[in-house]
Motif scaffolding. Sequence first.
Motif, PDB file in Angstrom:
ATOM      1  N   VAL A  90      37.969  48.908  33.455  1.00  0.00           N
ATOM      2  CA  VAL A  90      37.897  48.412  34.839  1.00  0.00           C
ATOM      3  C   VAL A  90      36.516  48.692  35.427  1.00  0.00           C
ATOM      4  CG1 VAL A  90      40.366  48.676  35.252  1.00  0.00           C
ATOM      5  CG2 VAL A  90      38.825  50.586  35.699  1.00  0.00           C
ATOM      6  N   PRO A  91      35.998  47.783  36.225  1.00  0.00           N
ATOM      7  CA  PRO A  91      34.718  48.037  36.917  1.00  0.00           C
ATOM      8  C   PRO A  91      34.897  49.156  37.948  1.00  0.00           C
ATOM      9  CG  PRO A  91      35.267  45.688  36.911  1.00  0.00           C
ATOM     10  CD  PRO A  91      36.496  46.417  36.470  1.00  0.00           C
ATOM     11  N   LYS A  92      33.796  49.708  38.388  1.00  0.00           N
ATOM     12  CA  LYS A  92      33.841  50.762  39.382  1.00  0.00           C
ATOM     13  C   LYS A  92      34.461  50.239  40.680  1.00  0.00           C
ATOM     14  CE  LYS A  92      30.984  54.251  41.633  1.00  0.00           C
ATOM     15  NZ  LYS A  92      29.610  54.789  41.819  1.00  0.00           N
ATOM     16  N   GLY A  93      35.412  51.002  41.211  1.00  0.00           N
ATOM     17  CA  GLY A  93      36.086  50.610  42.443  1.00  0.00           C
ATOM     18  C   GLY A  93      37.293  49.719  42.227  1.00  0.00           C
ATOM     19  N   LYS A  94      37.622  49.439  40.948  1.00  0.00           N
ATOM     20  CA  LYS A  94      38.764  48.581  40.630  1.00  0.00           C
ATOM     21  C   LYS A  94      39.827  49.362  39.866  1.00  0.00           C
ATOM     22  CE  LYS A  94      37.185  44.661  42.330  1.00  0.00           C
ATOM     23  NZ  LYS A  94      37.886  43.868  43.378  1.00  0.00           N
ATOM     24  N   GLN A  95      41.041  48.794  39.801  1.00  0.00           N
ATOM     25  CA  GLN A  95      42.150  49.447  39.118  1.00  0.00           C
ATOM     26  C   GLN A  95      43.196  48.386  38.745  1.00  0.00           C
ATOM     27  OE1 GLN A  95      43.604  52.721  41.451  1.00  0.00           O
ATOM     28  NE2 GLN A  95      44.420  53.823  39.688  1.00  0.00           N
ATOM     29  N   TYR A  96      43.789  48.560  37.562  1.00  0.00           N
ATOM     30  CA  TYR A  96      44.853  47.637  37.151  1.00  0.00           C
ATOM     31  C   TYR A  96      46.142  47.993  37.890  1.00  0.00           C
ATOM     32  CZ  TYR A  96      42.028  45.780  33.316  1.00  0.00           C
ATOM     33  OH  TYR A  96      41.037  45.161  32.583  1.00  0.00           O
ATOM     34  N   GLN A  97      46.878  46.953  38.321  1.00  0.00           N
ATOM     35  CA  GLN A  97      48.146  47.154  39.038  1.00  0.00           C
ATOM     36  C   GLN A  97      49.241  46.336  38.355  1.00  0.00           C
ATOM     37  OE1 GLN A  97      47.910  46.574  43.269  1.00  0.00           O
ATOM     38  NE2 GLN A  97      50.033  47.132  43.649  1.00  0.00           N
ATOM     39  N   LEU A  98      50.389  46.982  38.146  1.00  0.00           N
ATOM     40  CA  LEU A  98      51.530  46.352  37.502  1.00  0.00           C
ATOM     41  C   LEU A  98      52.479  45.797  38.554  1.00  0.00           C
ATOM     42  CD1 LEU A  98      53.140  45.787  34.871  1.00  0.00           C
ATOM     43  CD2 LEU A  98      54.231  48.039  35.202  1.00  0.00           C
ATOM     44  N   TRP A  99      52.990  44.587  38.278  1.00  0.00           N
ATOM     45  CA  TRP A  99      53.922  43.931  39.188  1.00  0.00           C
ATOM     46  C   TRP A  99      55.195  43.546  38.438  1.00  0.00           C
ATOM     47  CZ3 TRP A  99      52.254  43.760  44.225  1.00  0.00           C
ATOM     48  CH2 TRP A  99      50.870  43.920  44.429  1.00  0.00           C
ATOM     49  N   ALA A 100      56.314  43.765  39.091  1.00  0.00           N
ATOM     50  CA  ALA A 100      57.608  43.317  38.551  1.00  0.00           C
ATOM     51  C   ALA A 100      58.062  42.103  39.366  1.00  0.00           C
ATOM     52  CB  ALA A 100      58.643  44.429  38.643  1.00  0.00           C
TER      53      ALA A 100
ATOM     54  N   VAL B 197      46.544  35.416  30.248  1.00  0.00           N
ATOM     55  CA  VAL B 197      46.705  34.093  30.865  1.00  0.00           C
ATOM     56  C   VAL B 197      45.699  33.128  30.250  1.00  0.00           C
ATOM     57  CG1 VAL B 197      47.634  35.053  32.990  1.00  0.00           C
ATOM     58  CG2 VAL B 197      45.157  34.776  32.739  1.00  0.00           C
ATOM     59  N   GLU B 198      45.705  31.871  30.737  1.00  0.00           N
ATOM     60  CA  GLU B 198      44.930  30.804  30.111  1.00  0.00           C
ATOM     61  C   GLU B 198      43.451  31.137  29.962  1.00  0.00           C
ATOM     62  OE1 GLU B 198      45.592  27.240  32.255  1.00  0.00           O
ATOM     63  OE2 GLU B 198      47.709  27.081  31.703  1.00  0.00           O
ATOM     64  N   ASN B 199      42.832  31.678  31.002  1.00  0.00           N
ATOM     65  CA  ASN B 199      41.397  31.977  30.935  1.00  0.00           C
ATOM     66  C   ASN B 199      41.083  33.355  30.347  1.00  0.00           C
ATOM     67  OD1 ASN B 199      42.513  33.265  33.112  1.00  0.00           O
ATOM     68  ND2 ASN B 199      40.679  33.077  34.423  1.00  0.00           N
ATOM     69  N   LYS B 200      42.126  34.087  29.932  1.00  0.00           N
ATOM     70  CA  LYS B 200      41.939  35.417  29.321  1.00  0.00           C
ATOM     71  C   LYS B 200      42.895  35.573  28.147  1.00  0.00           C
ATOM     72  CE  LYS B 200      40.737  37.207  33.886  1.00  0.00           C
ATOM     73  NZ  LYS B 200      41.106  38.102  35.000  1.00  0.00           N
ATOM     74  N   PRO B 201      42.756  34.745  27.124  1.00  0.00           N
ATOM     75  CA  PRO B 201      43.729  34.731  26.025  1.00  0.00           C
ATOM     76  C   PRO B 201      43.715  35.967  25.132  1.00  0.00           C
ATOM     77  CG  PRO B 201      41.880  33.314  25.506  1.00  0.00           C
ATOM     78  CD  PRO B 201      41.682  33.772  26.921  1.00  0.00           C
TER      79      PRO B 201
ATOM     80  N   LEU C 116      43.996  42.743  38.509  1.00  0.00           N
ATOM     81  CA  LEU C 116      42.891  43.679  38.735  1.00  0.00           C
ATOM     82  C   LEU C 116      42.653  43.744  40.237  1.00  0.00           C
ATOM     83  CD1 LEU C 116      40.688  45.498  37.519  1.00  0.00           C
ATOM     84  CD2 LEU C 116      39.195  43.491  37.465  1.00  0.00           C
ATOM     85  N   GLU C 117      42.920  44.911  40.813  1.00  0.00           N
ATOM     86  CA  GLU C 117      42.835  45.064  42.269  1.00  0.00           C
ATOM     87  C   GLU C 117      41.813  46.135  42.646  1.00  0.00           C
ATOM     88  OE1 GLU C 117      44.335  42.942  43.986  1.00  0.00           O
ATOM     89  OE2 GLU C 117      46.006  42.211  42.761  1.00  0.00           O
ATOM     90  N   ASP C 118      41.554  46.229  43.936  1.00  0.00           N
ATOM     91  CA  ASP C 118      40.717  47.317  44.433  1.00  0.00           C
ATOM     92  C   ASP C 118      41.394  48.659  44.139  1.00  0.00           C
ATOM     93  OD1 ASP C 118      38.828  45.547  45.379  1.00  0.00           O
ATOM     94  OD2 ASP C 118      39.739  45.438  47.388  1.00  0.00           O
TER      95      ASP C 118
ATOM     96  N   PRO D 246      49.724  40.846  45.261  1.00  0.00           N
ATOM     97  CA  PRO D 246      48.793  40.642  44.153  1.00  0.00           C
ATOM     98  C   PRO D 246      47.750  39.568  44.460  1.00  0.00           C
ATOM     99  CG  PRO D 246      50.884  39.591  43.684  1.00  0.00           C
ATOM    100  CD  PRO D 246      51.085  40.394  44.936  1.00  0.00           C
ATOM    101  N   THR D 247      46.556  39.771  43.900  1.00  0.00           N
ATOM    102  CA  THR D 247      45.496  38.773  43.989  1.00  0.00           C
ATOM    103  C   THR D 247      45.650  37.845  42.786  1.00  0.00           C
ATOM    104  OG1 THR D 247      44.035  40.392  45.051  1.00  0.00           O
ATOM    105  CG2 THR D 247      43.009  38.417  44.129  1.00  0.00           C
ATOM    106  N   LEU D 248      46.139  36.637  43.021  1.00  0.00           N
ATOM    107  CA  LEU D 248      46.474  35.721  41.928  1.00  0.00           C
ATOM    108  C   LEU D 248      45.244  35.316  41.118  1.00  0.00           C
ATOM    109  CD1 LEU D 248      49.143  33.463  43.678  1.00  0.00           C
ATOM    110  CD2 LEU D 248      49.482  35.486  42.230  1.00  0.00           C
ATOM    111  N   THR D 249      44.094  35.283  41.761  1.00  0.00           N
ATOM    112  CA  THR D 249      42.880  34.923  41.017  1.00  0.00           C
ATOM    113  C   THR D 249      42.454  36.018  40.037  1.00  0.00           C
ATOM    114  OG1 THR D 249      41.523  35.795  42.836  1.00  0.00           O
ATOM    115  CG2 THR D 249      42.036  33.431  42.859  1.00  0.00           C
ATOM    116  N   GLU D 250      43.022  37.221  40.200  1.00  0.00           N
ATOM    117  CA  GLU D 250      42.705  38.357  39.315  1.00  0.00           C
ATOM    118  C   GLU D 250      43.858  38.628  38.355  1.00  0.00           C
ATOM    119  OE1 GLU D 250      39.885  39.796  38.965  1.00  0.00           O
ATOM    120  OE2 GLU D 250      38.841  38.897  40.676  1.00  0.00           O
ATOM    121  N   LEU D 251      44.740  37.646  38.152  1.00  0.00           N
ATOM    122  CA  LEU D 251      45.840  37.812  37.221  1.00  0.00           C
ATOM    123  C   LEU D 251      45.284  37.913  35.793  1.00  0.00           C
ATOM    124  CD1 LEU D 251      48.906  37.896  36.751  1.00  0.00           C
ATOM    125  CD2 LEU D 251      48.832  35.379  36.545  1.00  0.00           C
ATOM    126  N   CYS D 252      45.732  38.955  35.067  1.00  0.00           N
ATOM    127  CA  CYS D 252      45.205  39.195  33.707  1.00  0.00           C
ATOM    128  C   CYS D 252      46.226  38.842  32.630  1.00  0.00           C
ATOM    129  CB  CYS D 252      44.778  40.653  33.568  1.00  0.00           C
ATOM    130  SG  CYS D 252      43.463  41.159  34.698  1.00  0.00           S
TER     131      CYS D 252
END
Length: 246
Positions: A179-189, A150-154, A226-228, A235-241
């Motif tokens: 991923v940081p400790k305690g976090k995990q990537y999540q896929l959305w359709a 996305v824009e802030n993560k080109p 990037l979620e817990d 989804p947490t939109l502020t964590e959209l990658c």
Amino acid sequence: MEQAIAEAEKALEGLADIQAMAMPAALKQDIWNRLEAENQIVKDDQPDSLPTEEAISDDAVVQPPMLNDEEEPKRIVPARSYGWAIAASLLFLLSAGVNLFFYQQQQDSKATLAKTTAALDSQQATLAVLQDKWSLVQNPAIKTIPLKGVENKPDLHALVFWDQASKAVYLSLEQMPAVPKGKQYQLWAMVDGKPVSAGVFPLNAKEEMASKMLDVAKAQAFAITLEDEGGKDVPTLTELCVMGSI
């Protein structure tokens, strides 16, 4: 009668003195050299000049040196014994040095072999991942969908492999930070404008692997957040990658 015998003995002694011959100096030196060669005497003990016949009185009696009761005769150690001892010591040191050298070479070879084996295993694992991805790409039933940052993560990038026949979905995190400790990537359709969870990327899976996610029957786009750890229902939109349209 006794006077006649005494005069006869004196005459014989005089005749013996006249007829006596001195030992040749060369013969004496030869005897001395033989004693030195057999290590029976020490070379330094040789006198500056050998005694002559005149230096020894006829009446003198050579007596062996007397030793005290507590004094023991000194044992003369042949020079050859010292030579053999030095040679044996040098041979031992040389053997120890050679053994140490070959031991170090063996240890270095083992370390090099271990590093080479580890590098080969890593290359084989990478090759296996590439072969899996290649088989997905070559499958005509599978659609490859690139997900861009996305824009802030080109710089981020991921791939989704979606089997149109079986509806199976595979996710490969091509360029995604750990991923940081305690976090995990999540896929959305994205289905009809609504995000539907397609599962979380396994923590123990390599990022470059194409990991099996949840099946998706239909979708218009895919995205990753990037979620817990364990994921969320929304989804947490502020964590959209990354995201990508089909």
